[in-house]
Design a protein around this motif. Structure first.
Motif, PDB file in Angstrom:
ATOM      1  N   SER A 160     -59.215 -27.587  -6.425  1.00 14.12           N
ATOM      2  CA  SER A 160     -60.351 -27.591  -7.351  1.00 14.12           C
ATOM      3  C   SER A 160     -60.105 -26.613  -8.492  1.00 14.12           C
ATOM      4  CB  SER A 160     -61.639 -27.220  -6.615  1.00 14.12           C
ATOM      5  OG  SER A 160     -61.969 -28.185  -5.650  1.00 14.12           O
ATOM      6  N   ASP A 161     -59.543 -25.462  -8.170  1.00 13.18           N
ATOM      7  CA  ASP A 161     -59.236 -24.481  -9.208  1.00 13.18           C
ATOM      8  C   ASP A 161     -58.170 -24.998 -10.164  1.00 13.18           C
ATOM      9  OD1 ASP A 161     -61.069 -22.752  -8.169  1.00 13.18           O
ATOM     10  OD2 ASP A 161     -59.623 -21.467  -7.146  1.00 13.18           O
ATOM     11  N   ILE A 162     -57.189 -25.709  -9.645  1.00 13.66           N
ATOM     12  CA  ILE A 162     -56.146 -26.279 -10.507  1.00 13.66           C
ATOM     13  C   ILE A 162     -56.736 -27.340 -11.430  1.00 13.66           C
ATOM     14  CG2 ILE A 162     -54.056 -27.701 -10.522  1.00 13.66           C
ATOM     15  CD1 ILE A 162     -53.182 -26.300  -7.979  1.00 13.66           C
ATOM     16  N   ALA A 163     -57.595 -28.189 -10.888  1.00 14.20           N
ATOM     17  CA  ALA A 163     -58.174 -29.279 -11.675  1.00 14.20           C
ATOM     18  C   ALA A 163     -59.173 -28.770 -12.701  1.00 14.20           C
ATOM     19  CB  ALA A 163     -58.844 -30.290 -10.743  1.00 14.20           C
ATOM     20  N   GLY A 164     -59.889 -27.698 -12.389  1.00 10.55           N
ATOM     21  CA  GLY A 164     -60.943 -27.216 -13.274  1.00 10.55           C
ATOM     22  C   GLY A 164     -62.271 -27.853 -12.904  1.00 10.55           C
ATOM     23  N   PRO A 165     -63.383 -27.243 -13.337  1.00 12.14           N
ATOM     24  CA  PRO A 165     -64.714 -27.715 -12.917  1.00 12.14           C
ATOM     25  C   PRO A 165     -64.977 -29.181 -13.257  1.00 12.14           C
ATOM     26  CG  PRO A 165     -64.858 -25.569 -13.997  1.00 12.14           C
ATOM     27  CD  PRO A 165     -63.454 -26.035 -14.187  1.00 12.14           C
ATOM     28  N   GLU A 166     -64.618 -29.602 -14.464  1.00 15.57           N
ATOM     29  CA  GLU A 166     -64.927 -30.975 -14.891  1.00 15.57           C
ATOM     30  C   GLU A 166     -64.183 -32.006 -14.050  1.00 15.57           C
ATOM     31  OE1 GLU A 166     -64.575 -33.856 -18.860  1.00 15.57           O
ATOM     32  OE2 GLU A 166     -64.111 -31.705 -19.002  1.00 15.57           O
ATOM     33  N   TYR A 167     -62.880 -31.845 -13.930  1.00 20.20           N
ATOM     34  CA  TYR A 167     -62.084 -32.823 -13.189  1.00 20.20           C
ATOM     35  C   TYR A 167     -62.286 -32.715 -11.683  1.00 20.20           C
ATOM     36  CZ  TYR A 167     -59.712 -33.979 -17.544  1.00 20.20           C
ATOM     37  OH  TYR A 167     -59.448 -34.393 -18.818  1.00 20.20           O
TER      38      TYR A 167
END
Length: 367
Positions: A160-167
């Motif tokens: 989740s941290d790699i993807a970021g909040p939106e993704y």
């Protein structure tokens, strides 16, 4: 501060705090005000300064009643312990069903159905036969549960941290799938040796009484590699199983809170939340049984027949046999098992002051 002594001037102190007989003139009000100001302006005695200050300070309310901070080392440790309890206890309790399932997969001519299979086991091995292999089951699935749940929570946050909040919110199902696959890959390495011993103890009468004598017997005959000859089909069984288990559970729980229960999750009682966990877990378990059953038959076949290959299993069982042999019993077993596992896991989280699993998007990325 001086006030004009004007009888028409209204007092700054609201009239409801006093009666007309208490204050007969505005001058008395001025004297009282000046006296209060003088008292407040003068420094308190050293010995009582701290006490007076504390009396005037109103403490801020606590932001959270949780005893464990989310995504802290203690959080992951609690998830690991919850996984040990949920997987170790449930698989051990289901040992009789597992013994029958494995024997139906290995010798369908002898163990034709659930009812007749139990009768054959009871007649030939007695009541103790239903609990053969309980020790490797307990240790193996406790180790697997520790890695499965503890690492799932870690990888879910990590991806989740790699993807970021939106993704992370947009592609949350992919986050669940990636996190569960990563955790199960490691968990099966811990499980595989115990699974090899368990299957042989349960399906080969006279091979060994349990873990203590079964482990050295396999190592003497096949070396340490014999404990891991079923690792590939185990990955083939467990990784799709766990991906289905976690992703389906997360989405079902979210759908229940969104469409079935009118109250937000945070306002629901813990009993209701655990009921949602069981419902989501049971439904997810049914899907898990279907998707992982062919590989489950392969694991049982390879661990039972020395030197056997995947091709040998396909030739002997056939594609239809791989997909259906022992399936009804496994659906019942895995559905119930998965539902109870989620209840135990979330109940432990509640016990230590953490929220139950599911009901929202993956953890947002840290800013």
């Amino acid at each position: 501060m001086a006030f004009p002594e004007n009888s028409s001037r209204q007092s700054l102190i609201p009239s409801f705090l006093y009666s007309s007989s208490s204050f007969t003139s505005s001058k008395r009000v001025v004297n009282l005000t000046q006296s209060m100001k003088s008292t407040l302006d003068s420094p308190p005695p050293t010995s009582t300064a701290g006490r007076i200050k504390r009396n005037f300070v109103i403490p801020a309310p606590k932001e959270s009643s949780r005893r464990i901070e989310m995504f802290s080392p203690a959080f992951y440790a609690a998830s690991t312990v919850g996984g040990i309890l949920s997987c170790g206890l449930t698989h051990t309790a289901a040992t009789p069903l597992d013994v029958l399932k494995c024997n139906m997969q290995i010798d369908p001519a002898k163990y034709k159905s659930i009812s007749s299979g139990f009768g054959v086991l009871l007649k030939e091995q007695g009541a103790k036969g239903f609990f053969k292999g309980w020790a490797p089951t307990l240790l193996g699935y406790s180790a697997q549960g520790a890695c499965k749940y503890g690492l799932y929570e870690f990888f879910k946050k990590y991806y989740s941290d790699i993807a970021g909040p939106e993704y992370a919110s947009k592609y949350k199902t992919l986050i669940y799938l990636a996190g569960s696959a990563s955790s199960e890959f490691v968990a099966d390495i811990a499980l595989c040796p115990f699974e090899a011993i368990k299957v042989r103890v349960q399906t080969q009468p006279g091979f060994a009484r349990g873990l203590v004598d079964g482990l050295p017997k396999i190592i003497r005959a096949e070396g340490a590699s014999g404990l891991y000859k079923g690792i590939v089909p185990l990955w083939g069984r467990q990784i799709p199983y766990t991906m289905m288990k976690f992703a389906t559970f997360e989405n079902i729980v979210e759908a229940i809170y969104k469409n079935v229960i009118p109250t937000p999750k945070e306002q629901c009682s813990k009993t209701l939340q655990l009921g949602v966990s069981f419902t989501g877990g049971y439904i997810a378990g049914v899907f898990c049984a279907f998707i992982s059953h062919p590989a489950d038959n392969l694991v049982s076949f390879l661990n039972n027949a020395k030197g056997a290959t995947v091709g040998d299993a396909v030739n002997k069982l056939g594609l239809w046999g791989l997909c259906t042999r022992g399936l009804p019993l496994r659906i019942f077993m895995i559905g119930t098992l998965t539902g109870v596992q989620w209840v135990i896991y979330d109940a432990f989280k509640v016990f230590v002051g953490l929220p139950t699993t599911g009901g929202g998007s993956p953890a947002p990325a840290e800013k």
